[in-house]
Scaffold this motif. Structure first.
Motif: not given
Length: 399
Positions: A225, A228-229
């Motif tokens: 995650e 992804q950021d």
């Protein structure tokens, strides 16, 4: 037909000796014909024109061929010819007198006042004396004096007009050269400004993208995650960098190219908050203080202040180390805008203070140029207690 006449005139203008030779030949033939058919010269004493007189007169008139190359010697030669004709007892001849007038006109139009005036006075005295010897009346001498003075004045005025036109042409050339020099200087200054802008934009955004890409690589398998950021931040920075570069390149386009709609306002101090937020997303701990009463700045100072903060924080991101912290303080004083950017990293050790490092690079050089352009002061160097600091002061106009 007119084109042929213009071309011949241009050719004769480029070959003055040929033009003068043709004029001299025409005058010689005219004077010889006039002397051959002249039956009487009135009651003037002296011999009438004969072969010897015709030869001497022809030589005197043909000397005008070299009048523009050797004005003073030709003037002396024509005077000597008139004196010789007088000494031989011939009555005044039209050709010899006309040759003196043309020679005097040439001296006045091709030589300066220091030469033409004494030569003209001497020629007038010699010619008047020769007329007196030939038995001319007082009023005939006066009329010939007026002719000599008129020929000299016409030649002098032509010389002054030619000098005036030459000066106008020279001044026009100097103005054209000065305009070209100013244009080159303006283009060089604009290229330098665009180079600074490109460096600031590319260095900042690419540095952020590099840091985010490195962080994403390290946590690729542990925290998808966060990866992804980081990729989203890289994409956003890339789009922003492209937009900035497109705006700067649009300045170089011609007006015919439809790039006006892509231009956006230049950033300023009001955009520092967004800049700080972008850097915080990379993991750099940045604190921002804006002190004093905010006021409207000139576009140049506004942009220079933003670029200075951007460049200083970009250097912190590249050189201060992963655990570094940064502080930005912007203070509006009565007569100046103060900007301080500090960090507690290892920028000096990393290369900012070494020859060949960032201390002599385009970024810090651009900082100095921007601050100096608006009459400000800049201090760049190691921070007390470790780290690096940038301090700048921009003078502000008081309303």
């Amino acid at each position: 037909m007119s084109e042929l006449i213009r071309s011949r005139r241009a050719w004769l203008g480029a070959h003055p000796v040929v033009a003068d030779a043709l004029v001299s030949a025409f005058l010689t033939v005219s004077c010889l014909i006039e002397a051959a058919f002249q039956k009487s010269y009135g009651d003037l004493p002296g011999k009438h024109p004969d072969v010897v007189c015709g030869v001497l007169m022809s030589v005197v008139v043909m000397s005008l061929t070299l009048r523009r190359r050797m004005p003073v010697p030709v003037m002396a030669f024509t005077l000597a010819g008139n004196v010789l004709l007088t000494a031989l007892g011939y009555v005044p001849t039209l050709g010899a007198g006309l040759a003196c007038l043309v020679a005097l006109y040439t001296v006045a139009s091709h030589r300066g006042l220091g030469t033409s005036l004494p030569v003209g006075v001497l020629a007038l005295v010699v010619y008047v004396v020769s007329l007196a010897v030939q038995g001319r009346t007082f009023w005939q001498s006066v009329s010939n004096t007026v002719l000599f003075a008129g020929a000299w004045l016409i030649g002098r005025s032509l010389r002054l007009r030619r000098a005036y036109l030459d000066e106008l042409e020279a001044r026009a050339r100097r103005l054209e050269q000065a305009r070209e020099a100013d244009s080159r200087a303006a283009r060089a200054e604009e290229r330098s400004r665009i180079a600074r802008e490109l460096h600031d934009v590319v260095a900042h955004h690419v540095s952020v993208m590099t840091v985010q890409a490195g962080a994403a690589r390290r946590i690729l398998h542990r925290d998808p995650e966060s990866v992804q950021d980081a990729l989203s931040t890289i994409e956003q920075m890339g789009r922003t960098a492209l937009g900035e570069m497109r705006r700067l390149v649009g300045v170089l386009r011609t007006e015919a190219e439809p790039a006006r709609s892509e231009l956006s306002p230049q950033p300023g101090v009001g955009d520092v908050n967004g800049l700080v937020e972008q850097l915080r997303e990379t993991g750099l701990q940045v604190q921002l203080w804006i002190e004093g009463e905010s006021r409207s700045l000139s576009p140049g100072v506004d942009l220079a202040a933003f670029r200075l903060v951007q460049e200083a924080l970009t250097n912190t991101l590249k050189h201060a180390g992963p655990q570094a912290r940064a502080w930005v303080r912007i203070q509006y004083a009565d007569r100046q805008l103060e900007i301080e950017v500090e960090d507690d990293g290892r920028g000096l050790v990393a290369g900012l203070g070494r020859p060949g490092g960032g201390g002599n690079g385009h970024g810090l050089m651009g900082m100095r140029e921007r601050v100096a352009l608006y009459g400000g002061d800049l201090r760049i160097g190691p921070r007390s207690g470790g780290g690096f600091e940038v301090r700048a002061r921009f003078p502000l106009e008081v309303p």
